[in-house]
Scaffold this motif. Structure first.
Motif, mmCIF file in Angstrom:
data_model
loop_
_atom_site.group_PDB
_atom_site.id
_atom_site.type_symbol
_atom_site.label_atom_id
_atom_site.label_comp_id
_atom_site.label_asym_id
_atom_site.label_seq_id
_atom_site.Cartn_x
_atom_site.Cartn_y
_atom_site.Cartn_z
ATOM 1 N N GLY A 147 44.855 -38.646 24.422
ATOM 2 C CA GLY A 147 46.263 -39.006 24.566
ATOM 3 C C GLY A 147 47.067 -38.787 23.303
ATOM 4 N N GLU A 190 50.307 -53.162 23.661
ATOM 5 C CA GLU A 190 49.975 -52.965 25.069
ATOM 6 C C GLU A 190 48.997 -51.794 25.145
ATOM 7 N N VAL A 191 47.736 -52.116 25.269
ATOM 8 C CA VAL A 191 46.699 -51.092 25.223
ATOM 9 C C VAL A 191 45.750 -51.268 26.396
ATOM 10 N N PRO A 192 45.095 -50.168 26.824
ATOM 11 C CA PRO A 192 44.111 -50.277 27.902
ATOM 12 C C PRO A 192 42.845 -50.970 27.418
ATOM 13 N N THR A 240 50.983 -46.215 24.011
ATOM 14 C CA THR A 240 49.762 -45.516 24.410
ATOM 15 C C THR A 240 49.248 -44.614 23.295
ATOM 16 N N ARG A 241 50.178 -43.873 22.693
ATOM 17 C CA ARG A 241 49.773 -42.963 21.625
ATOM 18 C C ARG A 241 49.349 -43.732 20.374
ATOM 19 N N ALA A 268 45.802 -44.785 20.915
ATOM 20 C CA ALA A 268 44.894 -43.656 20.744
ATOM 21 C C ALA A 268 44.719 -43.321 19.264
ATOM 22 N N ALA A 305 39.116 -46.910 26.457
ATOM 23 C CA ALA A 305 39.721 -45.587 26.318
ATOM 24 C C ALA A 305 38.870 -44.732 25.403
ATOM 25 N N ASP A 308 54.599 -44.009 20.848
ATOM 26 C CA ASP A 308 54.722 -45.081 21.823
ATOM 27 C C ASP A 308 53.432 -45.888 21.846
#
Length: 586
Positions: free
Chosen positions: A245, A235-237, A66-67, A70, A240, A64
């Protein structure tokens, strides 16, 4: 323990490089801070473009957003650490501006192993590959006869050829879904290449520092004007911790994944070998032979970086050929630039949006950069091949290796019909050509006499000696300048011997071991006196009225020239036979 460490991982020795005229800063030079920062940023940005392979890998594994972020950040972190390691002249780094990137050739292997055995198996197999790479690096310094310049040249030339397919596909807009040429892609790739080539040829040193950046800006601007600039993003922070994650399992060790990744690692090592020697050759105007201890340290650094990839479960790779192209374009090869580039990558790993943005660089721009790099690598390989005197053995070694390597690239069915276990090797033109060059070089050395003797013809001994040396030079692949220098030294030595009263036959014995060209003149008589010789006074010699004084001056001049032309000279006496040995470093 210290003795074992010194034997297994020897310290680097200071190099005696001469900066080529077209370069602004060589490897060990310290550029101004502004140059250091700007060039480090450019190399870092160029390497970040290839983080796109990590994005593709993560998406292919079904991660996904988020992963995926990371995974990409962890990949960039290892890229930075690997780049910093290679930039340091230590036991575990080459001390060169070698920038680490994910390998496109490792992409299908990584995905396939992860799909069938899981991420843990990829991690375990990559760790084993890293350890095997470090072990392999230990025997590299002993392999110099296996890798003469013509073999290295084939590897570098094929590395450039392997870049052509990906470069052209990106430059003309070929994709898996659309097979037609895209005019917007061509319009973007052309100014990218034109800017880099134009600045490299006509630009000042200041402009050359930004050659790649200007090319990328020009290509991206055209892409924006044609409306084909990719605007999507991950879509990333904002910030990090790299790898946080990912949810990594413990490494697992399975035989099949280890075997598959070891085979792909061999290809990566050949790529690293070629990249290291290409950069070494490019940055030394006095380059004579492969610096195998430096290659060993480069391979060691690659192995350590592979182990880091294994710990993070990220997509492994090697050194970037595109960044070598940037070194050539800018004329700045300072290893400290590599350290700054690595530090930039490490910092960028903590800011996922940076990686996500640069991963969206237009493919035609990347294609243009790779086209420039391919052109340089091909010509660099040709230069290496022709740096030695050629004969039938070396001509066929080079020609057949390139034919076999390009055959598997031009005729894909050759690899498709090969046994399944061999396809990962046979499918790589670089690997096939490299293995063929090493094998043919070894085979053609069979039957080659390593020592040649010739009794010099009285009255034409100088010409006879030069003919003998020309024959040996072609037979053994000695550089032309070394052969000519040896001819002058032997000719002077024969003249010096004759002026001392030697009247019998003189025999020339020549041998070569890739390091030294040894020429021994054997004759009946007394050994030639080789005491410290000051430069002769030519004016006094011409003004001398005594014949004996003139003869002494001529002998002094000959001995002085012999000592200058040869790197080492020794005279020995064995009974009534004497020998004069001239050694020339190669």
């Amino acid at each position: 323990m210290k003795a074992w460490l010194e034997h297994a991982f020897p310290r680097p020795v200071p190099s005696r490089r001469k900066r080529p005229d077209e370069f602004v800063h060589s490897i060990d030079e310290v550029p101004p801070l502004s140059v250091l920062l700007s060039m480090g940023l450019q190399h870092g940005l160029l390497a970040m473009i290839f983080a796109l392979y990590a994005v593709i890998c993560a998406q292919s594994l079904g991660f996904d957003a988020t992963r995926t972020a990371a995974f990409v950040s962890a990949t960039v972190l290892v890229m930075g650490l690997g780049t910093m390691l290679q930039s340091l002249p230590t036991r575990f780094g080459a001390g060169l501006l070698l920038v680490s990137i994910p390998g496109p050739g490792r992409l299908p292997v990584h995905i396939a192993v992860a799909a069938h055995y899981g991420i843990g198996a990829v991690m375990g197999a990559t760790l084993v590959a890293g350890v095997a790479t470090i072990a392999m690096a230990r025997i590299i310094p002993r392999l110099r006869p296996v890798f003469p310049p013509e073999v290295i040249g084939v590897v570098v030339l094929m590395l450039g050829i392997t870049l052509v397919t990906g470069a052209v596909n990106r430059s003309v807009g070929f994709t898996a879904d659309e097979g037609g040429i895209s005019a917007p892609a061509v319009l973007a790739a052309v100014p990218t290449v034109a800017c880099m080539v134009g600045i490299a040829i006509w630009g000042s040193a200041v402009w050359r520092r930004v050659a790649m950046l200007m090319g990328a800006v020009a290509g991206t601007a055209v892409t924006a004007l044609t409306g084909t600039l990719p605007l999507a993003s991950l879509e990333v922070p904002l910030v990090a911790v790299p790898g946080l994650g990912l949810g990594l399992p413990a490494p697992e060790f399975h035989l099949v994944p280890i075997a598959v990744i070891l085979l792909s690692q061999f290809i990566t090592m050949m790529d690293q070998f070629a990249s290291t020697l290409s950069l070494d050759r490019m940055t030394d105007a006095n380059w004579r032979r492969a610096d195998m201890p430096m290659v060993a340290r480069s391979i060691t650094g690659l192995g350590v970086t592979q182990m880091l990839h294994g710990l993070f479960g990220t997509l492994a790779g090697g050194s970037s050929s595109a960044n070598i192209g940037l070194v050539h374009a800018t004329g700045i090869a300072a290893r400290r630039v590599g350290f700054v580039a690595g530090a930039f990558l490490v910092a960028a790993a903590f800011f996922p949006p940076v990686a996500a943005l640069l991963a969206l660089t237009p493919p035609p721009v990347v294609g243009g950069i790779l086209l420039y790099t391919a052109a340089y690598m091909i010509t660099a390989g040709m230069d290496l091949i022709m740096s030695r005197m050629m004969n039938a053995r070396r001509s066929f070694t080079v020609g057949l290796s390139i034919v076999l390597g390009t055959a598997v690239m031009l005729v894909p069915r050759l690899s498709q019909d090969a046994p399944e276990w061999s396809r990962i090797v046979v499918a790589s033109g670089l690997t096939v050509a490299s293995l063929a060059a090493v094998g043919l070089n070894a085979m053609f050395r069979i039957g080659t006499r390593r020592i040649q003797r010739r009794r010099l013809t009285s009255g034409s001994e100088g010409e006879d000696a030069q003919d003998a040396l020309d024959f040996c030079g072609k037979l053994w692949g000695v550089r032309q300048d070394t052969v000519l220098r040896a001819g002058h030294a032997v000719g002077e030595a024969v003249e010096a011997l004759r002026t001392t009263g030697i009247e019998g036959a003189i025999t020339l014995t020549t041998s070569f071991d890739e390091f030294t060209l040894v020429n021994t003149l054997s004759y009946q008589g007394h050994a030639l006196h080789l005491g410290p010789q000051a430069a002769p006074d030519l004016t006094a010699m011409l003004d001398a009225e005594d014949d004996d004084a003139m003869d002494d001056a001529v002998r002094q001049l000959s001995t002085h020239l012999i000592l200058k032309l040869a790197d080492r000279v020794r005279a020995t006496q064995r009974g009534d036979m004497a020998e004069l040995t001239l050694l020339l470093n190669h």
